[in-house]
Design a protein around this motif. Structure first.
Motif, mmCIF file in Angstrom:
data_model
loop_
_atom_site.group_PDB
_atom_site.id
_atom_site.type_symbol
_atom_site.label_atom_id
_atom_site.label_comp_id
_atom_site.label_asym_id
_atom_site.label_seq_id
_atom_site.Cartn_x
_atom_site.Cartn_y
_atom_site.Cartn_z
ATOM 1 N N LEU A 188 -5.763 6.917 5.140
ATOM 2 C CA LEU A 188 -6.792 6.034 5.683
ATOM 3 C C LEU A 188 -6.846 6.082 7.204
ATOM 4 O O LEU A 188 -7.923 6.017 7.805
ATOM 5 N N MET A 227 0.850 -1.190 0.000
ATOM 6 C CA MET A 227 0.000 0.000 0.000
ATOM 7 C C MET A 227 0.887 1.241 0.000
ATOM 8 O O MET A 227 1.828 1.322 0.796
ATOM 9 N N VAL A 277 -14.308 4.653 -2.252
ATOM 10 C CA VAL A 277 -13.250 4.316 -3.204
ATOM 11 C C VAL A 277 -13.843 4.317 -4.609
ATOM 12 O O VAL A 277 -14.823 3.617 -4.874
ATOM 13 N N LEU A 293 -1.131 6.780 1.190
ATOM 14 C CA LEU A 293 -2.514 6.312 1.283
ATOM 15 C C LEU A 293 -2.786 5.687 2.651
ATOM 16 O O LEU A 293 -3.856 5.900 3.231
ATOM 17 N N SER A 294 -1.832 4.950 3.166
ATOM 18 C CA SER A 294 -1.991 4.373 4.509
ATOM 19 C C SER A 294 -2.201 5.468 5.539
ATOM 20 O O SER A 294 -3.050 5.359 6.433
ATOM 21 N N ALA A 352 -3.595 0.833 -5.691
ATOM 22 C CA ALA A 352 -3.574 0.318 -4.314
ATOM 23 C C ALA A 352 -4.159 -1.082 -4.355
ATOM 24 O O ALA A 352 -5.075 -1.359 -5.142
ATOM 25 N N LEU A 403 -7.126 -2.306 0.681
ATOM 26 C CA LEU A 403 -7.847 -1.032 0.693
ATOM 27 C C LEU A 403 -9.342 -1.185 0.950
ATOM 28 O O LEU A 403 -9.922 -0.474 1.781
#
Length: 440
Positions: A252, A244, A260, A248-249, A314, A319
């Motif tokens: 989140l 990932m 998404v 983005l991690s 991703a 995700l």
């Protein structure tokens, strides 16, 4: 314990057409067999990097990002795209595909085919190699009891109320509009008897057809081939694809589950205003969002509002369980990932099997559908608001996800493959070049 067998799996298409066969190959390899994936050279690096053997089978296509936009537009056009893909790309290379696959099966104990690898049934019949066919989506069965929803006639499923007799007559009429003359010409040249329409009944192996989707997604029907077995989705979760993006991690972890938006690996090349309208919808709802843009050409030109991020890629399996809703095009691979993740979905069908997959997902109670021409921010926001505000969608999605995670479709498929091999006196395919040369 079954001795090691060389098993050739031939396929063609996008990642949604490649990944299930990689999943099967990896499971077969883990059981001591020697699987080989025979497909376009485009996927050589991907397949070999997963530790699998690869054999090139034409047609050879450049990566989508290097293809002319005009070609991608033609392929993804709802009404004429399938005909263009089959006539101008697949059938235009039929003889080359046949030659390549003949070479691929040398020493093989089994051939496994994809619905559009039209050379596969010819090779299987010519050399009498043990053969299993597969389908990836219910539309391939063209059932009068579960009528397909083609992109140009999305309403056809409503005629189901007229009964399977009427639907069978209608579907037989539709079938007559598909002529695969190059397949018939090569069949006669090779001295192979008639075996049915190559796109319909002729694609199916006589002893075993693996339906690589969940029977929950599409229940077996009376007019499916008697030898068909719905085993569950074959999920390929990758190796290096699992990583990932760090940004983005962090996104989140910094707030509530986002919506998404993704177009998989095919429709993403004809995205047009999809991501622009997606931003408008998420903004109107005050929702966080992740845009999986797939390629830099799809990166939004406008400054992204707070709470919305855009990334090229991703891994779905990491995700999607963290999403509130998933919006996608309805490819069977992406559809299955959304179902397994247990999140509600809004499906925006573009072409091919996508409207039919959307219809099956809607019947499960996990999904809603909005057609491409209506994909405007305001309309999308209304659909998403229903999915977010009505708890039955999330509850049903969770229940379906739990069931799919228990199905083990890949293992079930491989159990049937091994049983098939045990029940057949398998023999390695003879070195077939001389036979083929003599037939020409």
């Amino acid at each position: 314990m079954l001795d090691s067998k060389k098993i050739v799996l031939t396929t063609f298409g996008s990642y949604g057409d490649i990944h299930p066969y990689m999943a099967l190959a990896m499971e077969l390899q883990a059981r001591g067999h020697a699987p080989v994936i025979a497909t376009s050279a485009l996927y050589k690096e991907k397949i070999e990097s997963a530790g699998l053997d690869f054999f090139p089978v034409r047609p050879n296509l450049p990566p989508p990002q290097e293809q002319e936009q005009e070609m991608m537009d033609k392929i993804m056009e709802p009404r004429t795209g399938p005909k263009f893909l089959i006539d101008e790309i697949i059938l235009a290379s039929l003889s080359e595909s046949y030659d390549d696959l003949v070479a691929a099966i040398a020493g093989a104990d089994l051939l496994i085919t994809h619905p559009t690898t039209f050379a596969g049934p010819l090779v299987a019949r010519k050399f009498s190699i043990p053969w299993i066919s597969t389908v990836l989506a219910p539309v391939s069965f063209f059932s009068a009891y579960d009528p397909p929803a083609p992109p140009y006639w999305p309403w056809i499923g409503k005629l189901k109320v007229l009964g399977p007799g009427f639907m069978k007559a209608l579907l037989n009429f539709v079938k007559r509009g598909f002529t695969l003359k190059p397949v018939e010409s090569l069949r006669r040249e090779l001295g192979i008897g008639e075996y049915g329409h190559p796109m319909f009944e002729g694609q199916h192996a006589p002893d075993l057809v693996l339906a690589l989707f969940s029977p929950l997604f599409a229940a077996p029907q009376p007019d499916w081939p008697r030898q068909a077995q719905a085993v569950g989705f074959a999920f390929y979760d990758g190796h290096r694809e699992l990583v990932m993006p760090e940004s983005l991690s962090e996104f989140l972890a910094a707030g509530p589950p986002p919506i998404v938006f993704t177009l998989g690996s095919s429709a993403v090349w004809v995205a047009r205003d999809f991501f622009h309208e997606s931003i408008a919808a998420a903004t109107a709802l005050g929702q966080r969002a992740v845009l999986l843009i797939g390629d830099e050409r799809n990166r939004p030109r406008e400054t992204l509002p707070p709470g919305i991020v855009a990334v090229d890629y991703a891994p779905y399996q990491s995700l999607l369980p963290q999403a509130s809703v998933m919006v996608h095009h309805g490819g069977v691979g992406t559809t299955s990932q959304g179902l397994r993740a247990g999140v509600p979905t809004l499906i925006v069908p573009f072409a091919f099997d996508q409207p039919d997959n959307a219809a099956h997902a809607a019947r499960l109670g996990t999904s809603r559908t909005i057609y491409r021409k209506y994909y405007q921010g305001k309309r999308v926001a209304q659909e998403l608001d229903v999915l977010l505000s009505k708890p039955q969608y999330a509850a049903k999605a969770r229940a379906v996800g739990e069931q799919l995670r228990q199905e083990q479709g890949t293992a079930r498929a491989c159990n049937l493959i091994e049983e098939f091999l045990r029940n057949n006196k398998t023999k390695s395919a003879e070195k077939p070049e001389a036979v083929y040369a003599a037939s020409h």
